[in-house]
Write an enzyme that holds these catalytic residues in place. Structure first.
Site, mmCIF file in Angstrom:
data_model
loop_
_atom_site.group_PDB
_atom_site.id
_atom_site.type_symbol
_atom_site.label_atom_id
_atom_site.label_comp_id
_atom_site.label_asym_id
_atom_site.label_seq_id
_atom_site.Cartn_x
_atom_site.Cartn_y
_atom_site.Cartn_z
ATOM 1 N N TYR A 94 0.975 -1.288 0.011
ATOM 2 C CA TYR A 94 0.109 -0.007 -0.151
ATOM 3 C C TYR A 94 0.944 1.281 0.017
ATOM 4 O O TYR A 94 1.839 1.315 0.888
ATOM 5 C CB TYR A 94 -0.840 0.082 1.309
ATOM 6 C CG TYR A 94 -1.706 1.233 1.382
ATOM 7 C CD1 TYR A 94 -2.788 1.418 1.073
ATOM 8 C CD2 TYR A 94 -1.201 2.435 2.247
ATOM 9 C CE1 TYR A 94 -3.519 2.927 1.033
ATOM 10 C CE2 TYR A 94 -1.824 3.713 2.408
ATOM 11 C CZ TYR A 94 -2.954 3.768 1.996
ATOM 12 O OH TYR A 94 -3.576 4.916 2.020
ATOM 13 N N GLU A 126 -3.047 7.425 -4.181
ATOM 14 C CA GLU A 126 -3.336 6.189 -3.271
ATOM 15 C C GLU A 126 -3.098 4.923 -4.358
ATOM 16 O O GLU A 126 -4.023 4.998 -5.134
ATOM 17 C CB GLU A 126 -4.413 6.262 -2.240
ATOM 18 C CG GLU A 126 -4.578 4.983 -1.551
ATOM 19 C CD GLU A 126 -5.564 4.926 -0.553
ATOM 20 O OE1 GLU A 126 -5.583 5.506 0.534
ATOM 21 O OE2 GLU A 126 -6.901 4.637 -1.088
#
Lengths: 377, 289
Positions: free
Chosen positions: A100, A188
């Site tokens: 992530y 993101e």
């Protein structure tokens, strides 16, 4: 402005950030067997809502027949109230590891924030809550930027695969460049994956700062592709900040704080706002006229409360706009007007000279809210 | 006393030749603010209603002794204007400009902290007024009166609402400040609370917040440990619809902060009297002074 996955990935390509090879389609007829992608292909619903995989919005096709079948299934699908209007079809990846990464502005630290985790591909909010040590946070000085050593350390600290250090460092730097150079509020990637083809950004969540539109020609093109409700379309053209709600008291005010507060006060007196409409600072008469036009097309409005406290906004111009929008008209609903601040005397005089039986002037925010709630019942 | 501005404040207006800049600078001047100069590159030597225009802030300071800048220049040039004022030595820079990209604000803030001792108020703020002394910004001075309550708010128009509620009850203000609602405000609630706590003229404080971010929660922490003067607060947005959420980074950063109820709870816990309706601010202050 929140982008669809395919739009974010287009920006990734502009910054040489590796993503799977893909095509973007918005109709079945535009899918031909003539594409140059290699099966298996992933068909992904383009919606701005989480949980599309669980809802059946992501399917793997092994041949052209399945590609058409799944595309047919997913196009038009309703995912949590979002209708799927387009698809991203991309080559499937063999995933070895999922990470992530995100870049955003931390308002309280007043610095950019990079977050990195080896626990990608899952609910990262859960990771942050239950295993905070698995989420590395790096604060970046906006005037100094991000340097290679810091990224290398972050890769090491978050226990990403060191064999891919150089490649990861390169991709992370490019994501940071995208974040800064494209004026993003958010970049993101979840997951950023190690695949059989190397490091690859398999998903994208990008949000753009529309205050920076003047230095990015592509923002306008991107914006045009994002569908918005018809009622909000007109307001947008007129530069009004409008959000539709489900009550009956139409609200027009200046400044987000005052408008929010007006919603609260209406609620306190037993009413419910039909909308949020901020005419912004320094509004001209035509802005106010347009604001009333927006509410005219809203069926749920039963009364209208105009709450203006002039600062940079001049009450005389607001009054002119109200007169312009209502002059000689048989109004559908009562309008309660409260004007205070810059040039309020002049504004009130204009309204009195052009009196309309449906328009009531109120001298305080509280009384105006009470009258508007009464008018809506 | 008052905070940040007083009778000694001398203002140079960046963007005095624009429509908004001129309208409000002249209003400030009519109020009694010492508006001593304006800047506009290439227009040095001209005047606007008797106010001399200079090419640079540095020239303006040298000629007029200006110590405060008020900025109206459009967003694409605002960062450079603020930095110019800071590097030239302005102690306070009030940036009214709305719509500056967040990246510019973040960079500007970073450079100001690293290289200067200037205080930035805003951007996207209504400025500040110390009634009876000086008005620097776009606040309608008609609703203010001199007194002992300090007012600080993120929202421009709600600041006015609060000030009016005080004035209607014959309660004056020491200084009224709008810190602005942009992502990177140069001056925070905490900066202002600290200044009010140390200001002799200020006896009570009104703090107005709104949903989003965590500035109110941080202010609550500060109040708990550092503020002994009574604080009345109001938070807007109790019934506002939840914003469209994007990604998870924002949620991780803010945790469970940001909602009206979280802010109200934090402030109440810190000893502030949080009223549910801005029209009750005046009475709540009256009860404590």
């Amino acid at each position: 402005m929140n982008l669809f996955e395919y739009q974010g990935k287009r920006l990734y390509k502009d910054f040489s950030i590796p993503t799977p090879k893909s095509i973007f389609v918005s109709s079945i007829s535009s899918i031909s067997d003539n594409h140059d992608l290699n099966y298996p292909l992933v068909v992904k619903a383009q919606v701005q809502v989480g949980g599309r995989g669980k809802a059946g919005g992501i399917k793997v096709a092994n041949n052209f027949k399945e590609l058409i079948e799944y595309s047919n299934e997913i196009l038009g699908m309703d995912i949590k109230g979002h209708i799927v209007e387009s698809l991203l079809i991309e080559e499937a990846s063999t995933i070895q590891e999922e990470y992530y990464i995100s870049f955003t502005l931390d308002r309280s630290a007043k610095k950019y924030l990079m977050m990195l985790s080896s626990k990608g591909g899952m609910d990262i909010e859960e990771v942050a809550q239950n295993n905070p040590d698995d989420l590395i946070k790096i604060y970046i000085s906006p005037s100094e930027g991000l340097n290679t050593e810091v990224v290398n350390k972050a890769i090491k600290d978050s226990k990403l695969n060191q064999d891919y250090n150089d490649e990861l460092n390169d991709v992370i730097s490019k994501l940071y460049n995208l974040f800064v150079e494209s004026d993003c509020d958010l970049v993101e990637v979840n997951p950023l994956a190690i695949t059989n083809k190397g490091v690859s950004a398999l998903d994208s969540k990008v949000s753009l700062d529309m205050n920076a539109v003047y230095r990015h020609d592509n923002f306008i093109d991107i914006e045009k592709e994002i569908p918005i409700p018809v009622s909000e379309q007109f307001a947008k053209e007129k530069n009004l900040n409008f959000i539709k709600l489900d009550g009956t008291v139409g609200i027009i005010g200046n400044g987000a704080g005052l408008v929010m507060s007006t919603l609260d006060v209406v609620s306190e007196y037993g009413g419910k706002a039909a909308n949020f409409l901020d005419i912004g600072g320094g509004a001209k008469a035509e802005t106010v006229t347009a604001a009333l036009e927006v509410l005219e097309s809203e069926d749920n409005v039963k009364s209208v409360l105009i709450n203006i406290f002039g600062g940079i906004t001049r009450c005389d111009l607001v009054a002119e706009g109200i007169v312009e929008a209502t002059k000689g008209k048989d109004l559908k609903w009562p309008i309660i007007v409260r004007l205070d601040g810059t040039n309020s005397k002049e504004g009130l005089a204009i309204l009195q000279e052009n009196s309309n039986e449906k328009i009531t002037i109120s001298s305080s925010m509280d009384d105006a809210a009470k009258l508007a709630v009464k008018g809506a019942n | 006393m008052s905070i940040f501005i007083d009778n000694e404040t001398k203002v140079v207006v960046q963007g005095l030749t624009g429509e908004q800049g001129k309208f409000h600078a002249l209003r400030n001047k009519a109020y009694g603010t010492k508006v001593v100069a304006g800047t506009r590159p290439g227009k040095g030597g001209e005047t606007v209603e008797g106010i001399p225009i200079f090419n640079t802030v540095e020239d303006a300071i040298e000629e007029t002794g200006a110590n405060t800048a008020m900025t109206f220049v459009p967003p694409p040039f605002a960062k450079d204007a603020v930095l110019e004022a800071a590097y030239a030595g302005c102690e306070l820079i009030v940036c009214i400009t709305e719509g500056i990209p967040a990246k510019d604000e973040a960079e500007m803030y970073d450079l100001l902290k690293q290289k200067t001792s200037s205080r930035l108020l805003g951007p996207n703020c209504p400025g500040l007024i110390s009634p009876g002394k000086s008005n620097v910004g776009i606040m309608p001075h008609e609703i203010t009166m001199e007194g002992k309550v300090g007012v600080v708010s993120r929202s421009g128009t709600l600041t006015y609402q609060a000030v009016l509620e005080l004035t209607n009850l014959n309660i004056g203000q020491s200084t009224c400040i709008g810190i602005g609602g942009d992502p990177v405000p140069g001056t925070s609630f905490i900066d202002v609370l600290d200044a009010f706590q140390n200001d002799i003229q200020t006896e009570a404080i009104v703090m107005i917040g709104e949903i989003g971010g965590s500035a109110e929660e941080e202010a609550a922490e500060f109040i708990k440990d550092n503020v002994t003067k009574p604080v009345v607060s109001y938070i807007a947005g109790l019934t506002a619809p939840p914003g469209k959420k994007m990604g998870h980074a924002g949620a991780i950063v803010s945790g469970n902060k940001g909602t009206a109820s979280a802010k109200i709870e934090a402030l109440t816990d810190a000893g502030a009297n949080v009223v549910k309706n801005p029209t009750r601010i005046g009475q709540a202050i009256k009860d404590v002074i």
